[in-house]
Write a protein that holds these residues in place. Sequence first.
Motif, PDB file in Angstrom:
ATOM      1  N   SER A  89     -56.094 -28.569   7.592  1.00 15.83           N
ATOM      2  CA  SER A  89     -57.101 -29.630   7.632  1.00 15.83           C
ATOM      3  C   SER A  89     -58.393 -29.074   7.052  1.00 15.83           C
ATOM      4  O   SER A  89     -58.754 -27.925   7.319  1.00 15.83           O
ATOM      5  CB  SER A  89     -57.311 -30.116   9.063  1.00 15.83           C
ATOM      6  OG  SER A  89     -57.726 -29.056   9.902  1.00 15.83           O
ATOM      7  N   TRP A  90     -59.075 -29.886   6.252  1.00 20.69           N
ATOM      8  CA  TRP A  90     -60.280 -29.374   5.605  1.00 20.69           C
ATOM      9  C   TRP A  90     -61.196 -30.524   5.196  1.00 20.69           C
ATOM     10  O   TRP A  90     -60.776 -31.670   5.096  1.00 20.69           O
ATOM     11  CB  TRP A  90     -59.922 -28.523   4.386  1.00 20.69           C
ATOM     12  CG  TRP A  90     -59.204 -29.271   3.300  1.00 20.69           C
ATOM     13  CD1 TRP A  90     -57.868 -29.613   3.268  1.00 20.69           C
ATOM     14  CD2 TRP A  90     -59.762 -29.793   2.084  1.00 20.69           C
ATOM     15  NE1 TRP A  90     -57.566 -30.301   2.122  1.00 20.69           N
ATOM     16  CE2 TRP A  90     -58.700 -30.418   1.370  1.00 20.69           C
ATOM     17  CE3 TRP A  90     -61.039 -29.776   1.536  1.00 20.69           C
ATOM     18  CZ2 TRP A  90     -58.898 -31.025   0.136  1.00 20.69           C
ATOM     19  CZ3 TRP A  90     -61.244 -30.384   0.298  1.00 20.69           C
ATOM     20  CH2 TRP A  90     -60.181 -30.992  -0.376  1.00 20.69           C
ATOM     21  N   SER A  91     -62.458 -30.192   4.975  1.00 21.40           N
ATOM     22  CA  SER A  91     -63.432 -31.162   4.480  1.00 21.40           C
ATOM     23  C   SER A  91     -64.540 -30.410   3.759  1.00 21.40           C
ATOM     24  O   SER A  91     -64.767 -29.222   4.013  1.00 21.40           O
ATOM     25  CB  SER A  91     -64.028 -31.988   5.628  1.00 21.40           C
ATOM     26  OG  SER A  91     -64.742 -31.153   6.525  1.00 21.40           O
ATOM     27  N   MET A  92     -65.213 -31.102   2.858  1.00 22.61           N
ATOM     28  CA  MET A  92     -66.336 -30.496   2.141  1.00 22.61           C
ATOM     29  C   MET A  92     -67.634 -30.859   2.842  1.00 22.61           C
ATOM     30  O   MET A  92     -67.952 -32.033   3.027  1.00 22.61           O
ATOM     31  CB  MET A  92     -66.381 -30.944   0.684  1.00 22.61           C
ATOM     32  CG  MET A  92     -67.560 -30.362  -0.083  1.00 22.61           C
ATOM     33  SD  MET A  92     -67.502 -30.633  -1.875  1.00 22.61           S
ATOM     34  CE  MET A  92     -66.402 -29.319  -2.390  1.00 22.61           C
ATOM     35  N   ASP A  93     -68.391 -29.838   3.254  1.00 21.84           N
ATOM     36  CA  ASP A  93     -69.657 -30.019   3.952  1.00 21.84           C
ATOM     37  C   ASP A  93     -70.803 -29.491   3.084  1.00 21.84           C
ATOM     38  O   ASP A  93     -70.608 -28.723   2.156  1.00 21.84           O
ATOM     39  CB  ASP A  93     -69.648 -29.262   5.286  1.00 21.84           C
ATOM     40  CG  ASP A  93     -68.522 -29.719   6.200  1.00 21.84           C
ATOM     41  OD1 ASP A  93     -68.257 -30.930   6.220  1.00 21.84           O
ATOM     42  OD2 ASP A  93     -67.919 -28.863   6.868  1.00 21.84           O
ATOM     43  N   GLU A  94     -72.021 -29.924   3.406  1.00 18.48           N
ATOM     44  CA  GLU A  94     -73.238 -29.427   2.749  1.00 18.48           C
ATOM     45  C   GLU A  94     -73.123 -29.513   1.227  1.00 18.48           C
ATOM     46  O   GLU A  94     -73.465 -28.598   0.499  1.00 18.48           O
ATOM     47  CB  GLU A  94     -73.541 -27.996   3.203  1.00 18.48           C
ATOM     48  CG  GLU A  94     -73.799 -27.895   4.706  1.00 18.48           C
ATOM     49  CD  GLU A  94     -74.153 -26.498   5.174  1.00 18.48           C
ATOM     50  OE1 GLU A  94     -74.462 -25.656   4.315  1.00 18.48           O
ATOM     51  OE2 GLU A  94     -74.114 -26.256   6.382  1.00 18.48           O
ATOM     52  N   TYR A  95     -72.629 -30.649   0.767  1.00 15.08           N
ATOM     53  CA  TYR A  95     -72.450 -30.883  -0.669  1.00 15.08           C
ATOM     54  C   TYR A  95     -73.742 -31.397  -1.292  1.00 15.08           C
ATOM     55  O   TYR A  95     -74.437 -32.230  -0.707  1.00 15.08           O
ATOM     56  CB  TYR A  95     -71.331 -31.899  -0.875  1.00 15.08           C
ATOM     57  CG  TYR A  95     -71.340 -32.566  -2.230  1.00 15.08           C
ATOM     58  CD1 TYR A  95     -70.900 -31.888  -3.356  1.00 15.08           C
ATOM     59  CD2 TYR A  95     -71.799 -33.872  -2.369  1.00 15.08           C
ATOM     60  CE1 TYR A  95     -70.918 -32.502  -4.601  1.00 15.08           C
ATOM     61  CE2 TYR A  95     -71.809 -34.498  -3.606  1.00 15.08           C
ATOM     62  CZ  TYR A  95     -71.365 -33.800  -4.719  1.00 15.08           C
ATOM     63  OH  TYR A  95     -71.398 -34.406  -5.945  1.00 15.08           O
ATOM     64  N   VAL A  96     -74.067 -30.898  -2.479  1.00 14.87           N
ATOM     65  CA  VAL A  96     -75.165 -31.458  -3.268  1.00 14.87           C
ATOM     66  C   VAL A  96     -74.686 -31.641  -4.703  1.00 14.87           C
ATOM     67  O   VAL A  96     -73.941 -30.815  -5.230  1.00 14.87           O
ATOM     68  CB  VAL A  96     -76.434 -30.570  -3.245  1.00 14.87           C
ATOM     69  CG1 VAL A  96     -77.062 -30.566  -1.868  1.00 14.87           C
ATOM     70  CG2 VAL A  96     -76.133 -29.143  -3.689  1.00 14.87           C
ATOM     71  N   PRO A  97     -75.079 -32.735  -5.353  1.00 13.76           N
ATOM     72  CA  PRO A  97     -74.631 -32.996  -6.720  1.00 13.76           C
ATOM     73  C   PRO A  97     -75.438 -32.208  -7.743  1.00 13.76           C
ATOM     74  O   PRO A  97     -76.509 -31.662  -7.449  1.00 13.76           O
ATOM     75  CB  PRO A  97     -74.868 -34.502  -6.879  1.00 13.76           C
ATOM     76  CG  PRO A  97     -76.004 -34.798  -5.960  1.00 13.76           C
ATOM     77  CD  PRO A  97     -75.862 -33.844  -4.793  1.00 13.76           C
ATOM     78  N   ALA A  98     -74.918 -32.169  -8.950  1.00 18.09           N
ATOM     79  CA  ALA A  98     -75.619 -31.509 -10.054  1.00 18.09           C
ATOM     80  C   ALA A  98     -76.736 -32.399 -10.582  1.00 18.09           C
ATOM     81  O   ALA A  98     -76.768 -33.610 -10.347  1.00 18.09           O
ATOM     82  CB  ALA A  98     -74.626 -31.192 -11.170  1.00 18.09           C
ATOM     83  N   ALA A  99     -77.656 -31.785 -11.316  1.00 13.58           N
ATOM     84  CA  ALA A  99     -78.749 -32.536 -11.934  1.00 13.58           C
ATOM     85  C   ALA A  99     -78.215 -33.489 -12.999  1.00 13.58           C
ATOM     86  O   ALA A  99     -77.220 -33.194 -13.674  1.00 13.58           O
ATOM     87  CB  ALA A  99     -79.744 -31.575 -12.574  1.00 13.58           C
ATOM     88  N   ILE A 100     -78.873 -34.627 -13.114  1.00 11.25           N
ATOM     89  CA  ILE A 100     -78.557 -35.612 -14.157  1.00 11.25           C
ATOM     90  C   ILE A 100     -79.815 -35.773 -15.009  1.00 11.25           C
ATOM     91  O   ILE A 100     -80.857 -36.215 -14.512  1.00 11.25           O
ATOM     92  CB  ILE A 100     -78.135 -36.963 -13.551  1.00 11.25           C
ATOM     93  CG1 ILE A 100     -76.900 -36.778 -12.658  1.00 11.25           C
ATOM     94  CG2 ILE A 100     -77.872 -37.983 -14.647  1.00 11.25           C
ATOM     95  CD1 ILE A 100     -76.533 -38.013 -11.860  1.00 11.25           C
ATOM     96  N   GLU A 101     -79.736 -35.408 -16.274  1.00 16.75           N
ATOM     97  CA  GLU A 101     -80.923 -35.426 -17.132  1.00 16.75           C
ATOM     98  C   GLU A 101     -81.347 -36.851 -17.473  1.00 16.75           C
ATOM     99  O   GLU A 101     -80.524 -37.688 -17.845  1.00 16.75           O
ATOM    100  CB  GLU A 101     -80.663 -34.653 -18.420  1.00 16.75           C
ATOM    101  CG  GLU A 101     -81.860 -34.624 -19.358  1.00 16.75           C
ATOM    102  CD  GLU A 101     -81.645 -33.776 -20.597  1.00 16.75           C
ATOM    103  OE1 GLU A 101     -82.456 -33.895 -21.537  1.00 16.75           O
ATOM    104  OE2 GLU A 101     -80.666 -32.993 -20.619  1.00 16.75           O
ATOM    105  N   ASN A 102     -82.639 -37.117 -17.333  1.00 15.73           N
ATOM    106  CA  ASN A 102     -83.234 -38.371 -17.773  1.00 15.73           C
ATOM    107  C   ASN A 102     -84.328 -38.028 -18.783  1.00 15.73           C
ATOM    108  O   ASN A 102     -85.333 -37.396 -18.433  1.00 15.73           O
ATOM    109  CB  ASN A 102     -83.814 -39.155 -16.589  1.00 15.73           C
ATOM    110  CG  ASN A 102     -84.420 -40.473 -17.024  1.00 15.73           C
ATOM    111  OD1 ASN A 102     -85.557 -40.530 -17.468  1.00 15.73           O
ATOM    112  ND2 ASN A 102     -83.631 -41.535 -16.922  1.00 15.73           N
ATOM    113  N   LYS A 103     -84.134 -38.446 -20.018  1.00 17.18           N
ATOM    114  CA  LYS A 103     -85.043 -38.035 -21.088  1.00 17.18           C
ATOM    115  C   LYS A 103     -86.450 -38.580 -20.897  1.00 17.18           C
ATOM    116  O   LYS A 103     -87.435 -37.891 -21.205  1.00 17.18           O
ATOM    117  CB  LYS A 103     -84.474 -38.462 -22.438  1.00 17.18           C
ATOM    118  CG  LYS A 103     -83.238 -37.663 -22.846  1.00 17.18           C
ATOM    119  CD  LYS A 103     -82.762 -38.048 -24.247  1.00 17.18           C
ATOM    120  CE  LYS A 103     -81.548 -37.214 -24.636  1.00 17.18           C
ATOM    121  NZ  LYS A 103     -81.048 -37.572 -25.996  1.00 17.18           N
ATOM    122  N   ALA A 104     -86.572 -39.811 -20.398  1.00 15.76           N
ATOM    123  CA  ALA A 104     -87.901 -40.399 -20.231  1.00 15.76           C
ATOM    124  C   ALA A 104     -88.717 -39.606 -19.218  1.00 15.76           C
ATOM    125  O   ALA A 104     -89.890 -39.272 -19.468  1.00 15.76           O
ATOM    126  CB  ALA A 104     -87.781 -41.857 -19.804  1.00 15.76           C
TER     127      ALA A 104
END
Length: 379
Positions: free
Chosen positions: A277-292
Amino acid sequence: MNPIHYLEQKQGELFKTYHNLHELAEPSWQEKQTSAYIRKRLTDAGISVRTFDQHYGLIAEIPGETEEVVALRADMDALLQEVDGVVRPNHSCGHDAHSTMVMHTALAIALSGIIPKRTLRFIFQPAEEKGQGALQMMKDGALRNVQYLFGLHVRPSFEVPIGKASPIIIHSSAGTVKGTIKGVQAHAARPEDGINAIEAAALLVYKLKQIKLPKEETGSIKMTQLQSGNNATNIIPETAVFSLDVRAQTNNAMDKLKQLATTAIDEVVLETGATISWSMDEYVPAAIENKAAKNLAASAITSILGSANLIPSCISPGGEDFHFYTLENPGIKATMIGLGCGLSPGLHHPQMTFNQDALIYGAQILTAAVLLASEQERM
């Protein structure tokens, strides 16, 4: 008074604020004194501040000519870590510096008497170190009507040198998998009667090491904790508890790693007969570039430090929950500024230090960024 010049004249106050917040240092979800300090400073300057019953986050606003919002985010929590042999809250990630700069940006603009075109919102967020604070602030409406969102993070010298800044930090996605392997106990003299949880964990380590991403993707997955066994050495262990560290440069690569990890775990279950049994904890996503947003941040940096001190991008293998804001709200123009400040030996090192002069030009960059964004034509 011009708020940029105001910050230069009030540098002693910025240093004092930083020292006060540094001493308060409180861990995630426990930022009571930090929040109270920031709230008082803002309300004393006539800035409206919204508080919450379930956490210590704050939302402060300076009204503009329209209800469209330019937002600026700071994180408030400290790490809980060992310092000189004692485990205690410690600001080794610079959140005290971030709160100082964002708070004084708000004070400088409010006291200047400027009425911005767009409303300016200052988000003081709890629990960044847990990867949970941004999600909570979004639930509480922190991004309502937000058109532009800026953050800032102090950077180690090897990423961004002192006196320089980058308009974007390209953070990786990061997560921790927590899992439990359940086998069957047996006498060590009759291992065929049991299912050895340690052997299942060893097979999992092997399979994880075989995971390879396509050449265009970068990421890693590895076992970083494993506990198992009994007091008796002659018993096949039934249970093993493990942790995996998972990192990827993009959100797509993280999705692929999670799929490949799932396959590896399923194969271990099939081959050993154990259950996992397992789960992903303390997850953060990668940066998404916004040119403006990136271009606006670059203009703000250039206006304060000059074009020679603009670093086009800062690539970091670390993670940041700031990027939940953009992942969950793709229409918002957002970026996180990387501030060079002579930081050493590194982030999360218990003895981390930086040149506090960076507090001044960091706050000036943030002030320039939100005022520039406030004047942008609606897209």
